[in-house]
Design a protein around this motif. Structure first.
Motif, PDB file in Angstrom:
ATOM      1  N   ILE A  39       0.313  -7.316  11.313  1.00 40.70           N
ATOM      2  CA  ILE A  39       0.941  -7.983  10.169  1.00 40.70           C
ATOM      3  C   ILE A  39       1.122  -9.466  10.436  1.00 40.70           C
ATOM      4  O   ILE A  39       1.137 -10.282   9.504  1.00 40.70           O
ATOM      5  CB  ILE A  39       2.288  -7.298   9.822  1.00 40.70           C
ATOM      6  N   PHE A  40       1.216  -9.866  11.708  1.00 36.13           N
ATOM      7  CA  PHE A  40       1.347 -11.278  12.032  1.00 36.13           C
ATOM      8  C   PHE A  40       0.027 -12.038  11.895  1.00 36.13           C
ATOM      9  O   PHE A  40       0.002 -13.258  12.024  1.00 36.13           O
ATOM     10  CB  PHE A  40       1.887 -11.452  13.455  1.00 36.13           C
ATOM     11  N   ASP A  41      -1.060 -11.319  11.645  1.00 37.49           N
ATOM     12  CA  ASP A  41      -2.370 -11.937  11.505  1.00 37.49           C
ATOM     13  C   ASP A  41      -2.764 -12.182  10.055  1.00 37.49           C
ATOM     14  O   ASP A  41      -3.860 -12.677   9.790  1.00 37.49           O
ATOM     15  CB  ASP A  41      -3.442 -11.068  12.172  1.00 37.49           C
ATOM     16  N   VAL A  42      -1.916 -11.794   9.104  1.00 33.61           N
ATOM     17  CA  VAL A  42      -2.251 -11.990   7.691  1.00 33.61           C
ATOM     18  C   VAL A  42      -1.963 -13.438   7.287  1.00 33.61           C
ATOM     19  O   VAL A  42      -1.452 -14.237   8.068  1.00 33.61           O
ATOM     20  CB  VAL A  42      -1.484 -10.998   6.794  1.00 33.61           C
ATOM     21  N   ALA A  43      -2.291 -13.772   6.030  1.00 32.41           N
ATOM     22  CA  ALA A  43      -2.039 -15.119   5.523  1.00 32.41           C
ATOM     23  C   ALA A  43      -0.609 -15.298   5.048  1.00 32.41           C
ATOM     24  O   ALA A  43      -0.057 -16.398   5.113  1.00 32.41           O
ATOM     25  CB  ALA A  43      -3.017 -15.437   4.397  1.00 32.41           C
ATOM     26  N   SER A  44       0.007 -14.216   4.535  1.00 35.30           N
ATOM     27  CA  SER A  44       1.388 -14.290   4.062  1.00 35.30           C
ATOM     28  C   SER A  44       1.896 -12.883   3.834  1.00 35.30           C
ATOM     29  O   SER A  44       1.123 -11.982   3.487  1.00 35.30           O
ATOM     30  CB  SER A  44       1.469 -15.084   2.753  1.00 35.30           C
ATOM     31  N   PHE A  45       3.227 -12.698   4.009  1.00 31.69           N
ATOM     32  CA  PHE A  45       3.814 -11.408   3.671  1.00 31.69           C
ATOM     33  C   PHE A  45       5.187 -11.624   3.034  1.00 31.69           C
ATOM     34  O   PHE A  45       5.818 -12.680   3.208  1.00 31.69           O
ATOM     35  CB  PHE A  45       3.883 -10.453   4.871  1.00 31.69           C
ATOM     36  N   PRO A  46       5.686 -10.628   2.290  1.00 33.41           N
ATOM     37  CA  PRO A  46       6.954 -10.776   1.586  1.00 33.41           C
ATOM     38  C   PRO A  46       8.152 -10.441   2.466  1.00 33.41           C
ATOM     39  O   PRO A  46       8.057  -9.615   3.378  1.00 33.41           O
ATOM     40  CB  PRO A  46       6.830  -9.755   0.445  1.00 33.41           C
ATOM     41  N   LEU A  47       9.273 -11.077   2.163  1.00 32.75           N
ATOM     42  CA  LEU A  47      10.534 -10.812   2.857  1.00 32.75           C
ATOM     43  C   LEU A  47      11.484 -10.148   1.869  1.00 32.75           C
ATOM     44  O   LEU A  47      11.901 -10.765   0.890  1.00 32.75           O
ATOM     45  CB  LEU A  47      11.133 -12.116   3.385  1.00 32.75           C
ATOM     46  N   VAL A  48      11.819  -8.882   2.126  1.00 33.91           N
ATOM     47  CA  VAL A  48      12.689  -8.119   1.228  1.00 33.91           C
ATOM     48  C   VAL A  48      13.184  -6.882   1.977  1.00 33.91           C
ATOM     49  O   VAL A  48      12.402  -6.247   2.688  1.00 33.91           O
ATOM     50  CB  VAL A  48      11.931  -7.718  -0.066  1.00 33.91           C
TER      51      VAL A  48
END
Length: 287
Positions: A39-48
């Protein structure tokens, strides 16, 4: 899944934390393209439903208390972070050529409030307009925080500008220790390249847009977060080819240190935030 419009192209991975794998403008990456399988290799992720860390995972709101297990993939870091959406599979509820809607439902557990989260993505002349919302599905008031966690490409000339009133100093394990607060908002980089400062901390009291310039690429980016995203987490690790600029609703460990800065949602109530990301052409500077 891929959506496109007006020269923008967005690739999403709903099953991988509802993440963005890449965002391009006329073939040029605006976010760091996905570069691996974590998941740290993606371009962006949501915080929720919260941003950043909760100290030792322990909290007590008075009505509810709990402990969340560490959730940092591949690490023994003791403070769970970023909520639950980034490590969950999201469902596609709507998709068109230029837009998509994703949904994630948490039934309750370590976080003792069930919720529904939604992300929307819309491409157009303004660029990418994206939003995150969370709805309290439980029968008790729920604290909530939201944010975006994009990664951006970086070279020695990359410049970041964001005007904020305060900067948190952190302990070695990234919990806030003291706040350096100015009388007015400033650019904490003072116009110098991203490489000038190695930080992993939160900036408070944002005013205006966040900007990134890549002079050697002749490219710039403007991110305009909604007013609720008054805090910006910046992670600029030394020697890396990326950095993170994360618009969020509250600072680290807010549920324990400043619960009044979180949204407190009654049963059925929803909180939402949004951000617009637009590309800009710059005069190219050759290294």
């Amino acid at each position: 899944m891929i959506i496109e419009a007006q020269g923008y192209r967005l690739e999403l991975a709903p099953e991988r934390g509802g993440s963005v794998l890449r965002l391009d403008w006329h073939g040029e990456p605006l976010m760091r393209p996905a570069c691996g399988n974590t998941i740290f290799d993606v371009a962006s992720f949501p915080l929720v439903p919260f941003s950043n860390r909760i100290a030792r995972g322990r909290f007590n709101t008075g009505a509810r208390r709990g402990t969340i297990a560490p959730n940092f993939p591949g690490s023994d870091h003791p403070h769970p972070l970023h909520g639950f959406g980034w490590l969950a599979a999201w469902q596609v509820t709507e998709q068109g050529e230029d837009h998509a809607v994703l949904e994630h439902i948490y039934p309750g557990g370590e976080w003792p409030w069930p919720y529904r989260a939604r992300q929307t993505f819309q491409l157009g002349a303004r660029g990418l307009v994206t939003s995150i919302s969370v709805t309290n599905l439980g029968d008790a008031t729920m604290p909530a925080g939201l944010g975006f966690h994009p990664y951006f490409p970086r070279d020695a000339a990359t410049v970041y500008r964001g005007f904020h009133r305060g900067e948190w100093y952190n302990t070695p394990d990234c919990l806030p220790s003291s706040l350096d607060e100015q009388d007015e908002v400033i650019d904490w980089w003072q116009g110098e390249p991203v490489d000038a400062r190695a930080v992993d901390t939160a900036y408070t009291g944002r005013e205006g847009a966040l900007e990134i310039d890549w002079p050697t690429r002749g490219l710039g980016l403007t991110a305009l977060p909604s007013d609720e995203l008054s805090t910006t987490v910046v992670f600029s690790p030394k020697g890396e080819d990326y950095f993170c600029v994360e618009p969020v609703t509250h600072a680290t460990d807010a549920i324990n240190r400043a619960p009044e800065t979180m949204a407190w949602l009654e049963p059925g109530e929803t909180a939402s935030v949004s951000m617009t990301i637009s590309a800009r052409q710059l005069a190219q500077v050759h290294p």
